[in-house]
Design a protein around this motif. Sequence first.
Motif, PDB file in Angstrom:
ATOM      1  N   UNK A 188     -12.760  -9.343 -18.059  1.00 23.80           N
ATOM      2  CA  UNK A 188     -11.545  -8.796 -18.661  1.00 23.80           C
ATOM      3  C   UNK A 188     -11.359  -7.329 -18.285  1.00 23.80           C
ATOM      4  N   UNK A 189     -12.442  -6.563 -18.335  1.00 25.59           N
ATOM      5  CA  UNK A 189     -12.358  -5.141 -17.952  1.00 25.59           C
ATOM      6  C   UNK A 189     -11.960  -4.993 -16.486  1.00 25.59           C
ATOM      7  N   UNK A 190     -12.491  -5.869 -15.628  1.00 26.49           N
ATOM      8  CA  UNK A 190     -12.145  -5.809 -14.211  1.00 26.49           C
ATOM      9  C   UNK A 190     -10.668  -6.100 -13.982  1.00 26.49           C
ATOM     10  N   UNK A 191     -10.158  -7.129 -14.679  1.00 34.82           N
ATOM     11  CA  UNK A 191      -8.738  -7.484 -14.535  1.00 34.82           C
ATOM     12  C   UNK A 191      -7.843  -6.344 -15.026  1.00 34.82           C
ATOM     13  N   UNK A 192      -8.199  -5.763 -16.167  1.00 31.41           N
ATOM     14  CA  UNK A 192      -7.404  -4.654 -16.695  1.00 31.41           C
ATOM     15  C   UNK A 192      -7.421  -3.455 -15.755  1.00 31.41           C
ATOM     16  N   UNK A 193      -8.594  -3.208 -15.154  1.00 37.94           N
ATOM     17  CA  UNK A 193      -8.691  -2.086 -14.216  1.00 37.94           C
ATOM     18  C   UNK A 193      -7.754  -2.285 -13.029  1.00 37.94           C
ATOM     19  N   UNK A 194      -7.740  -3.488 -12.464  1.00 36.64           N
ATOM     20  CA  UNK A 194      -6.884  -3.735 -11.307  1.00 36.64           C
ATOM     21  C   UNK A 194      -5.401  -3.707 -11.691  1.00 36.64           C
ATOM     22  N   UNK A 195      -5.071  -4.176 -12.890  1.00 35.02           N
ATOM     23  CA  UNK A 195      -3.684  -4.116 -13.314  1.00 35.02           C
ATOM     24  C   UNK A 195      -3.204  -2.677 -13.499  1.00 35.02           C
ATOM     25  N   UNK A 196      -4.046  -1.862 -14.134  1.00 35.72           N
ATOM     26  CA  UNK A 196      -3.674  -0.454 -14.314  1.00 35.72           C
ATOM     27  C   UNK A 196      -3.573   0.266 -12.975  1.00 35.72           C
ATOM     28  N   UNK A 197      -4.532  -0.037 -12.091  1.00 34.41           N
ATOM     29  CA  UNK A 197      -4.504   0.586 -10.763  1.00 34.41           C
ATOM     30  C   UNK A 197      -3.250   0.175  -9.988  1.00 34.41           C
ATOM     31  N   UNK A 198      -2.897  -1.107 -10.080  1.00 38.62           N
ATOM     32  CA  UNK A 198      -1.705  -1.584  -9.394  1.00 38.62           C
ATOM     33  C   UNK A 198      -0.456  -0.957  -9.981  1.00 38.62           C
ATOM     34  N   UNK A 199      -0.422  -0.808 -11.314  1.00 38.88           N
ATOM     35  CA  UNK A 199       0.745  -0.182 -11.940  1.00 38.88           C
ATOM     36  C   UNK A 199       0.894   1.274 -11.516  1.00 38.88           C
ATOM     37  N   UNK A 200      -0.236   1.994 -11.441  1.00 42.47           N
ATOM     38  CA  UNK A 200      -0.175   3.390 -11.020  1.00 42.47           C
ATOM     39  C   UNK A 200       0.295   3.508  -9.573  1.00 42.47           C
ATOM     40  N   UNK A 201      -0.175   2.586  -8.742  1.00 43.50           N
ATOM     41  CA  UNK A 201       0.253   2.612  -7.350  1.00 43.50           C
ATOM     42  C   UNK A 201       1.746   2.303  -7.226  1.00 43.50           C
ATOM     43  N   UNK A 202       2.245   1.409  -8.087  1.00 42.09           N
ATOM     44  CA  UNK A 202       3.657   1.037  -8.007  1.00 42.09           C
ATOM     45  C   UNK A 202       4.579   2.126  -8.536  1.00 42.09           C
ATOM     46  N   UNK A 203       4.045   3.067  -9.347  1.00 42.41           N
ATOM     47  CA  UNK A 203       4.897   4.140  -9.858  1.00 42.41           C
ATOM     48  C   UNK A 203       5.517   4.940  -8.723  1.00 42.41           C
ATOM     49  N   UNK A 204       4.686   5.369  -7.813  1.00 43.25           N
ATOM     50  CA  UNK A 204       5.193   6.148  -6.689  1.00 43.25           C
ATOM     51  C   UNK A 204       6.110   5.312  -5.802  1.00 43.25           C
ATOM     52  N   UNK A 205       5.808   4.021  -5.641  1.00 43.38           N
ATOM     53  CA  UNK A 205       6.635   3.173  -4.796  1.00 43.38           C
ATOM     54  C   UNK A 205       8.047   3.055  -5.344  1.00 43.38           C
ATOM     55  N   UNK A 206       8.186   2.858  -6.673  1.00 39.20           N
ATOM     56  CA  UNK A 206       9.512   2.736  -7.267  1.00 39.20           C
ATOM     57  C   UNK A 206      10.280   4.041  -7.183  1.00 39.20           C
ATOM     58  N   UNK A 207       9.617   5.145  -7.458  1.00 33.93           N
ATOM     59  CA  UNK A 207      10.297   6.440  -7.401  1.00 33.93           C
ATOM     60  C   UNK A 207      10.762   6.743  -5.981  1.00 33.93           C
ATOM     61  N   UNK A 208       9.921   6.432  -5.003  1.00 33.28           N
ATOM     62  CA  UNK A 208      10.317   6.651  -3.614  1.00 33.28           C
ATOM     63  C   UNK A 208      11.443   5.717  -3.202  1.00 33.28           C
ATOM     64  N   UNK A 209      11.449   4.502  -3.737  1.00 34.39           N
ATOM     65  CA  UNK A 209      12.491   3.542  -3.362  1.00 34.39           C
ATOM     66  C   UNK A 209      13.865   4.003  -3.825  1.00 34.39           C
ATOM     67  N   UNK A 210      13.955   4.618  -5.000  1.00 35.33           N
ATOM     68  CA  UNK A 210      15.244   5.094  -5.509  1.00 35.33           C
ATOM     69  C   UNK A 210      15.560   6.523  -5.084  1.00 35.33           C
TER      70      UNK A 210
END
Length: 479
Positions: A188-210
């Motif tokens: 569970x901790x591993x899954x949460x870590x990857x989800x948070x990491x993926x969300x943080x990575x997607x923050x910059x992607x969305x901001x750059x896209x707009x």
Amino acid sequence: MLMKFKRRTYSIVLSQLKSWCEPSEDPSVYRRLDITYTFKMGDQDVYDRMFGSQIDGEMDEDKDEEGESETRGSGKGAQSFCQFSSSLRTVVRIKQKYQAMKKRRLELAGMGGGGLVLGAGLHTGAPVRSSPKIFTFETPSSSPSALSSLFLKMKKKKSRRVMFPSGGGRKAPVVQEHSRATICLFLLCTILFFQVYNAIENLDDHVLKYDLGGLEKTLCREVFGQQGAMDALLAQLRDYLSTYVHSKPLVLSLHGPSGVGKSHVGRLLAGHFRSVVGEPLVLQYFVLHHCPLEDEAWRCARALSILVSETVLRAEEEEKIPLFIFDEAEHLYPELLDALSDLVRSNRSNEYLNAVYLFLSNQGHTHITMHLLYNSSSDSMMTASGHHGKLVKELNPLLRNTLVKLHPLWAEAELLPMTLLEKGHVMECFLDEMTREGFYPDRTNVERLAGEIEYYPVVGGHVYAQTGCKQVVARVNLL
């Protein structure tokens, strides 16, 4: 075991020395001393017995000769001998006897198979034992007893004894079993870590896209005198567009007097989002143009609901966020407000939650104007962001109460008040418009045109325009 052997040998030697140091005419005392030591030699006596009586006879002859020599001087030698260290003389004598015995054994061993008398070990093919060059009381390491004792010591070290209390019974220690919950928790901790990491990575992607950085530069260059309001607008857009999962749509409402740049901001946002998400996902709705007759308000509300639903469904397929701009929102009919209120509610499906609604209205402009005119002197030393922050903090409760009374839709919106424009901001509007039309930006001509605009009385060193930049385009067109 070795220590016991040493202590026993030393005790026998000392007891014999005590009796030997006393004056005695009997030479057999010295003989008993040598025989006693020889008998306590350990493994060497076993080897002597294997050679039989031949060695004993030779040793008896040697001892007889030595006994005679000792008898001659026993009268005076006994007393003088005890004056020296008894231990040292005993060790010297033992060493001499041992070297003589060792020499004879080596001679007998060198005879090989042609010897007359051989031990039983030689007949059976046992190897001849070699004695150490220097005498020690320790057992040779190659002997079986030494190996067995070493093995037992190692075994004792490896063995683990379990100590039990004297009063209680003996029970085996409880073996802790591996819990499956630990493995599940780790996964569970591993899954949460990857989800948070993926969300943080997607923050910059969305901001750059707009391309919010480009939008910020455009607003700073094109909008005058509204730096605080534009910073708040960009902060709201940046937080909302940084992810694609939302709990409710973003509803923004710009309020201010006429001529402060509300419609201009709407046009800039519409143009930027068309270049980013595409033309079909941006809707600019003008009430007086799309629904001029109040009698057709219910039909306009139904058409607006269908148009917004089709847009959000298309945006959901393309994984983009649409933008809906409603200019002159003060003219929206109650039927249209009801339809929009139903669309922005948080209990709708997911595709309706990923949308941005922007309302441009001059409702509440009286509160904004009065607040600026009465508080400009106290805010003269504040920056634009700090001034706007104070304005929002003081005006938001008043504006919200006024707007909620008109319709509950405004309770879901984030209110962003826009301030009055000063004379310097009006001059910048003239310079920008003249440059667009191809006129030479003459400073004298710009000041003359800006002086023709009506202004409020000077308050705290600020000169606010009553109509803002509303008349700039018309006056430049008259040149």
